[in-house]
Design a protein around this motif. Structure first.
Motif, mmCIF file in Angstrom:
data_model
loop_
_atom_site.group_PDB
_atom_site.id
_atom_site.type_symbol
_atom_site.label_atom_id
_atom_site.label_comp_id
_atom_site.label_asym_id
_atom_site.label_seq_id
_atom_site.Cartn_x
_atom_site.Cartn_y
_atom_site.Cartn_z
ATOM 1 N N TRP A 188 0.812 -1.264 -0.033
ATOM 2 C CA TRP A 188 0.047 -0.176 0.038
ATOM 3 C C TRP A 188 0.797 1.155 -0.066
ATOM 4 O O TRP A 188 0.449 2.292 -0.195
ATOM 5 N N GLU A 189 2.162 0.988 0.214
ATOM 6 C CA GLU A 189 2.908 2.379 0.203
ATOM 7 C C GLU A 189 2.709 3.065 -1.255
ATOM 8 O O GLU A 189 3.080 2.548 -2.365
ATOM 9 N N GLY A 190 2.439 4.171 -1.106
ATOM 10 C CA GLY A 190 2.449 5.028 -2.304
ATOM 11 C C GLY A 190 1.155 4.974 -3.074
ATOM 12 O O GLY A 190 0.899 5.672 -4.189
ATOM 13 N N GLU A 191 0.320 4.104 -2.739
ATOM 14 C CA GLU A 191 -1.250 3.717 -3.394
ATOM 15 C C GLU A 191 -2.051 4.833 -2.934
ATOM 16 O O GLU A 191 -2.119 5.042 -1.798
ATOM 17 N N LEU A 192 -3.008 5.013 -4.074
ATOM 18 C CA LEU A 192 -4.239 5.812 -3.297
ATOM 19 C C LEU A 192 -5.255 5.110 -3.257
ATOM 20 O O LEU A 192 -5.647 4.337 -4.233
ATOM 21 N N THR A 193 -6.289 4.972 -2.691
ATOM 22 C CA THR A 193 -7.541 4.368 -2.534
ATOM 23 C C THR A 193 -8.907 5.417 -2.870
ATOM 24 O O THR A 193 -8.670 6.541 -2.562
ATOM 25 N N VAL B 201 -5.181 2.861 5.144
ATOM 26 C CA VAL B 201 -5.113 3.128 3.711
ATOM 27 C C VAL B 201 -6.319 3.996 3.080
ATOM 28 O O VAL B 201 -6.239 3.791 1.978
ATOM 29 N N GLY B 202 -6.761 4.596 4.041
ATOM 30 C CA GLY B 202 -8.011 5.653 3.470
ATOM 31 C C GLY B 202 -9.207 5.510 4.082
ATOM 32 O O GLY B 202 -9.978 6.379 3.916
ATOM 33 N N PHE B 203 -9.656 4.241 4.489
ATOM 34 C CA PHE B 203 -10.839 4.359 5.247
ATOM 35 C C PHE B 203 -10.902 5.056 6.517
ATOM 36 O O PHE B 203 -10.188 4.784 7.355
ATOM 37 N N ASP B 204 -11.837 5.738 6.642
ATOM 38 C CA ASP B 204 -12.144 6.590 8.067
ATOM 39 C C ASP B 204 -12.626 5.659 9.261
ATOM 40 O O ASP B 204 -12.146 5.682 10.291
ATOM 41 N N GLU B 205 -13.146 4.379 8.543
ATOM 42 C CA GLU B 205 -13.719 3.471 9.616
ATOM 43 C C GLU B 205 -13.584 2.077 9.054
ATOM 44 O O GLU B 205 -14.116 1.918 7.981
ATOM 45 N N PHE B 206 -13.390 1.049 9.946
ATOM 46 C CA PHE B 206 -13.581 -0.372 9.499
ATOM 47 C C PHE B 206 -13.863 -1.258 10.539
ATOM 48 O O PHE B 206 -13.756 -0.852 11.997
ATOM 49 N N TYR B 207 -14.886 -1.685 10.390
ATOM 50 C CA TYR B 207 -15.668 -2.718 11.415
ATOM 51 C C TYR B 207 -15.600 -4.134 10.616
ATOM 52 O O TYR B 207 -16.526 -4.368 9.433
ATOM 53 N N GLY B 208 -14.761 -4.887 10.914
ATOM 54 C CA GLY B 208 -15.002 -6.311 10.075
ATOM 55 C C GLY B 208 -13.764 -7.298 10.272
ATOM 56 O O GLY B 208 -13.205 -7.305 11.349
ATOM 57 N N PHE B 209 -13.536 -7.949 9.317
ATOM 58 C CA PHE B 209 -12.489 -9.373 9.752
ATOM 59 C C PHE B 209 -11.325 -8.913 8.486
ATOM 60 O O PHE B 209 -11.683 -8.515 7.254
#
Length: 531
Positions: free
Chosen positions: A152-157, A188-196
């Motif tokens: 993910w280094e340098g990648e944009l999502t 890597v860009g998500f403000d929020e994560f809920y999962g696996f």
């Protein structure tokens, strides 16, 4: 032609050039209707009238609502093309899918939607707008893998870009693109994560003695397996670095209820986000129906089939309906673009714990059965109901389309890399809109395997199962020889008999298109992660 193309693609690991040195390419052959706006973007078909119509439609809605639209993407894991009723399955195969069918009937059913050959590449492509062969995310990152660099280094999502544009971006459910720090969704860009972080099977196999007795009942092997240190938690994470364990999965019964918990979270957050002034981007990524399938208590025996996979299809379909209803209840449905799809074809190696496709091949291959998936686009009042289109749609196009809906100018993206997605907003929103995509490229890991252009499919490499259904566990990947295996999918959708030079005038043109695609890897060398 085949030998020269493979040589060309092999050069991608040796040479590179800056974007300033790359001229805007002309169409590779007379067959192509696509033209390029820049030397580092996928050529596309220009439809000025429909683009103007879609822009006008979006401007009118924004003037009415005062904000950009919400975006909700439903990504089902390993659902086959023929699983939803709208695509030939449903009640016919013992698992009715009324919610997906209703969205297809009230929106647009895309009969030529394409994923990558397996889950991690598809998810990476959707979120980056770039082929996995470019980012290096060519297969799942497994416990014990040692990576040369952080992929993910340098990648944009799409999540990060929309967040910068004023969206709240959220991933609920399966990630499967890295669980180490710096590779998690909220890194890597998500403000929020809920999962696996992983696939469903990876949480249950240490507890399933009927399927894996040599692991579960052998104390030494089990201890060594668990010492790998792979994360077994349901995770809550925020972009500020907050990472919390909601619960640790220690039983099959817990995992069986995983998607219910994900549904509950998305429904809750939609109600809360609707009270704010930000539009939202939600990728709701189901754990099901990836093997091994264990129905939740509520849905055990819910399908006519009674098989676990089919029960889980009913569950997934029900939850899609629940989340759409949550959008309606929150007053957000009219201002929400919805897309329903699968990350690849069915995993036939786990049959009968697997889905259905009418096409040749399955997950792990670039036959149509591996990469052609259901695609449903729905937007109340914005997408004309009852549309059906065979126009090409690559799931990478959700990157550009989502950015366009969010008002992000993709022409400002970095020029030091190649972008493979296409903005399909006008295709979906304009009355009788046409796809802007001319090509779909199918890669097997780091190898270019096939390309679809219009109704033609040319294979350079093919996966040949050595036993029925074993497209992953017992298959050989072989080159096709002097010329590609060429199929006309309108005549032969199951890819059973090549037409080649005998019945096709465009064989040489398709070869030129393949070479042009390979040349982009010379100009923009791919990452090598060590996978």
């Amino acid at each position: 032609m085949l030998r020269s193309l493979i040589t060309l693609v092999a050069l991608t690991f040796a040479f590179g050039a800056t974007a300033d040195e790359i001229p805007v390419p002309e169409p590779a052959s007379k067959l192509s209707r696509a033209t390029a706006d820049s030397g580092n973007r996928q050529p596309f078909i220009h439809w000025p009238e429909q683009e103007a119509a879609a822009s006008s439609k979006l401007a009118a809605l924004e003037a009415q609502t005062g904000k950009k639209p919400n975006i909700v993407i439903f990504l089902v894991d390993d659902m086959g093309y023929g699983d939803p009723g709208a695509f030939g399955g449903g009640e016919m195969i013992g698992a009715a899918t009324p919610e997906m069918d209703a969205l297809a009937a009230e929106g647009i059913k895309l009969s030529s939607t394409y994923s990558q050959y397996t889950c991690t590449p598809t998810r990476a492509a959707m979120y980056t707008g770039r082929l996995p062969a470019r980012t290096g995310l060519i297969r799942p990152i497994l416990a014990g893998d040692t990576l040369k660099v952080n992929p993910w280094e340098g990648e944009l999502t799409v999540a990060g870009l929309l967040s910068e544009a004023g969206y709240h971006s959220m991933l609920v459910g399966k990630w499967h693109i890295g669980e180490g720090e710096g590779m998690r969704p909220h890194d890597v860009g998500f403000d929020e994560f809920y999962g696996f972080y992983k696939a469903q099977k990876e949480y249950t196999q240490a507890y399933d003695q009927r399927r894996f007795p040599d692991l579960v009942l052998d104390e030494d092997k089990l201890a060594r397996y668990q010492s790998i240190g792979s994360n077994n938690d349901l995770i809550y994470g925020l972009a500020d670095g907050t990472t919390q364990t909601v619960e640790t999965i220690v039983s099959i019964e817990q995992m069986a209820e995983g998607d219910r918990k994900l549904r509950d979270y998305t429904v809750k957050r939609i109600a809360e986000l609707a009270e704010g002034d930000k539009p939202f981007y939600i990728s709701h990524s189901f754990m099901k129906v990836h093997a091994d399938n264990f129905p939740s208590k509520e849905f055990t025996g819910a399908s006519a089939s009674k098989f676990p996979y089919r029960d889980n299809m009913v569950e997934v379909d029900t939850y899609i309906g629940d989340i759409v209803q949550a959008l309606e209840d929150a007053g957000e449905l009219d201002n929400t673009f919805i897309f329903v799809t699968s990350d690849n074809g069915p995993q036939m190696d786990s049959w009968p714990d697997s889905g259905y496709t009418p096409f040749r091949g399955a997950k792990g291959t670039t036959w149509e059965g591996g990469v052609r998936v259901p695609g449903i686009a729905y937007w109340k009042g914005m997408i004309e109901p009852g549309r059906v289109s065979d126009g090409l749609f690559d799931l990478m196009d959700l990157f550009d389309t989502s950015l366009a809906l969010g008002g992000v100018d993709t022409s400002s993206l970095p020029t030091d890399r190649y972008w493979d997605g296409i903005d399909q907003t006008s295709f979906l929103l304009a009355a009788d809109g046409q796809s802007k995509r001319e090509h779909v490229y199918n890669w097997l890991g780091s190898k270019l395997a096939a390309m679809r252009m219009r109704e033609y499919k040319a294979h350079l490499l093919v996966s040949l199962a050595q036993e029925k259904f074993l497209y992953i566990d017992m298959a050989a990947v072989v080159p096709t020889g002097l010329a590609p295996w060429l199929f006309n999918l309108y005549v032969d959708p199951k890819e059973e008999y090549p037409v080649g030079h005998r019945m096709n005038a465009w064989t040489a043109s398709l070869g030129a298109e393949l070479k042009a695609h390979g040349a982009t890897f010379v100009q923009f060398p791919p990452k090598d992660l060590g996978l």
